[in-house]
Design an enzyme around this catalytic site. Structure first.
Site, PDB file in Angstrom:
ATOM      1  N   ASN A  84      28.531  -5.291  41.765  1.00 39.41           N
ATOM      2  CA  ASN A  84      28.772  -4.007  41.882  1.00 39.41           C
ATOM      3  C   ASN A  84      28.331  -3.281  43.226  1.00 39.41           C
ATOM      4  O   ASN A  84      27.182  -3.183  43.359  1.00 39.41           O
ATOM      5  CB  ASN A  84      28.559  -3.065  40.802  1.00 39.41           C
ATOM      6  N   GLU A  85      29.208  -2.499  44.206  1.00 39.21           N
ATOM      7  CA  GLU A  85      28.536  -1.795  45.413  1.00 39.21           C
ATOM      8  C   GLU A  85      27.890  -2.662  46.043  1.00 39.21           C
ATOM      9  O   GLU A  85      26.590  -2.349  46.367  1.00 39.21           O
ATOM     10  CB  GLU A  85      27.946  -0.666  44.831  1.00 39.21           C
TER      11      GLU A  85
ATOM     12  N   GLN B 121      23.553   1.179  31.601  1.00 34.48           N
ATOM     13  CA  GLN B 121      23.944   2.567  31.387  1.00 34.48           C
ATOM     14  C   GLN B 121      24.657   2.685  29.979  1.00 34.48           C
ATOM     15  O   GLN B 121      24.294   4.057  29.686  1.00 34.48           O
ATOM     16  CB  GLN B 121      24.968   3.002  32.390  1.00 34.48           C
TER      17      GLN B 121
ATOM     18  N   HIS C 206      25.675  -5.212  37.889  1.00 31.13           N
ATOM     19  CA  HIS C 206      26.176  -3.774  38.078  1.00 31.13           C
ATOM     20  C   HIS C 206      24.502  -3.180  38.163  1.00 31.13           C
ATOM     21  O   HIS C 206      24.206  -2.607  37.474  1.00 31.13           O
ATOM     22  CB  HIS C 206      26.725  -3.081  37.071  1.00 31.13           C
TER      23      HIS C 206
END
Length: 426
Positions: free
Chosen positions: A155-156, A17, A111
């Site tokens: 992540n998540e 990102q 991620h």
């Protein structure tokens, strides 16, 4: 506000990102595919791969003592079994700059984005992915472990079941306050107006269910099992390579609230997104909690945002008090908690300040009741690339002019940084 000595205060980013030009990743391939459902490609993103030194220095100047970022698997292992020493040395530099500015690094090893070669093998439905992931984690930690005090493997890890639940509700015809299918985040503005210039993760799922084998679309029972096994395999590899590093994962935890008749469905949703992951977390050192809003659940799944409720650029409800409720429930995991993400997409920075204020007030009450929370890392440090939604949503504490890459801290950054500075160091 009163927080423990040594409490971690910071902000978070994810490699794809912010770094830019992550050309060996599955997301880069999907962004540039013919007929892509992405609003726009990531391109240079925030050019953080080049500008990390100034970004880390700015976070320290603002008063933070921690920085959460991710190491990009596709850069470290651009081909199956081939590791890039240049990429490893880059991340060594990032870590060293954090330490030079007295920022505690909290590193995420996955991620959302993965190497393109993994997607071609079968991605997160591929039986050997846990071994591939553990090998990558072991390599990174054998090289960089002494510089990494906290590491999040994935992540998540529960994002697949969350998206699956939304897809189920959408297929049953539920609609949200903007008129879109329930759970579809379409870039709606704060005033609730429907803005269809960006697409959501859910809308990007092919209707023929021929899903790309990327992490976000790991919905099947086999896929969820592979994610869980990847975490446990990675944890062992990390412990073997760097025994002093504290290991955990992060979970996306909505404040799930049952509407009349939705009690059983709400319990099932919490079980699928939290309790089902507890066995894989057995032996972890901490849990990363990521909370943004609440989810009202009826008998058939998620319900629309209540009429008249304030919504964010992502189309979900402005509900900062979710953090307190989620932390209380997550405490049943029996391990220290770390808030690894909490934030909102908004063009009105005064609402971000209010979101932070209310969220931290709830966190303070949780701490006062004896829940072991070690830090608060806001999402996000920079206005960045929001996956399928492109650059329209602005989550950052710091504005990024994408023409010049100039960074401008927002008032919310100074507000949160001032709170961090009032906290006693360890």
């Amino acid at each position: 506000m009163a927080f423990p000595e040594g409490f971690l205060w910071g902000a978070a980013t994810a490699a794809h990102q912010v770094e830019g030009n992550n050309v060996a990743s599955d997301f880069w391939a999907l962004e540039h595919a013919s007929g892509s459902s992405f609003a726009e490609p990531s391109g240079d993103a925030c050019d953080h791969y080049r500008l990390f030194r100034q970004d880390i220095a700015l976070l320290a100047e603002l008063g933070f003592n921690s920085y959460r970022f991710s190491i990009e698997w596709a850069r470290v292992e651009p081909a199956d079994g081939t590791f890039s020493q240049a990429a490893i040395e880059h991340y060594r530099d990032v870590l060293q700059v954090c330490h030079d500015h007295s920022l505690t690094p909290v590193v995420t090893l996955h991620h959302f984005s993965s190497p393109r070669w993994l997607m071609e093998l079968g991605g997160w439905e591929y039986e050997k992915t846990p071994a591939r992931f553990a090998a990558y984690c072991g390599k990174v930690m054998s090289e960089l472990g002494p510089l990494i005090p906290y590491v999040c493997t994935i992540n998540e890890a529960n994002i697949g079941p969350l998206i699956r639940d939304v897809l189920t509700a959408t297929s049953q015809g539920g609609r949200d306050a903007s008129g879109a299918p329930v759970g579809v985040t379409d870039g709606a503005a704060e005033d609730g107006e429907n803005d269809r210039d960006a697409l959501s993760v859910v809308e990007a799922v092919p209707t023929n269910r021929d899903w790309p084998k990327i992490f976000l679309f790991t919905f099947s029972e086999q896929g969820v099992s592979i994610v869980q096994r990847a975490h446990t395999a990675a944890r062992q590899a990390i412990r073997d390579a760097s025994p002093s590093t504290r290991v955990g994962l992060t979970l996306a935890l909505q404040d799930i609230q049952p509407a009349p008749g939705g009690e059983k469905r709400a319990e099932r949703t919490w079980a699928e997104t939290f309790e089902d992951f507890l066995p894989a977390m057995d032996g972890d050192d901490f849990l990363g909690v990521q909370s943004y809003t609440r989810s009202l659940v009826g008998p058939d799944g998620p319900l629309p945002v209540p009429d008249g409720a304030e919504t964010t650029q992502m189309g979900y409800e402005f509900y900062p008090q979710a953090l307190e409720n989620v932390l209380r429930r997550a405490a049943t995991a029996g391990m220290p908690l770390l808030v690894t993400e909490h934030g909102l997409g908004t063009a009105d920075d005064s609402r971000r300040i209010e979101f932070i204020r209310q969220g931290l007030a709830g966190l303070e009450r949780v701490l006062a009741d004896g829940v072991d929370v070690r830090g608060y890392l806001h999402w996000s440090a920079l206005d960045n690339y929001e996956w399928m939604l492109g650059y329209r949503p602005t989550f950052g504490l710091i504005n990024v002019d994408r023409t010049t890459q100039r960074r401008t801290p927002k008032e919310s950054a100074r507000y949160l940084g001032a709170l961090a500075q009032r906290n006693p160091p360890a």
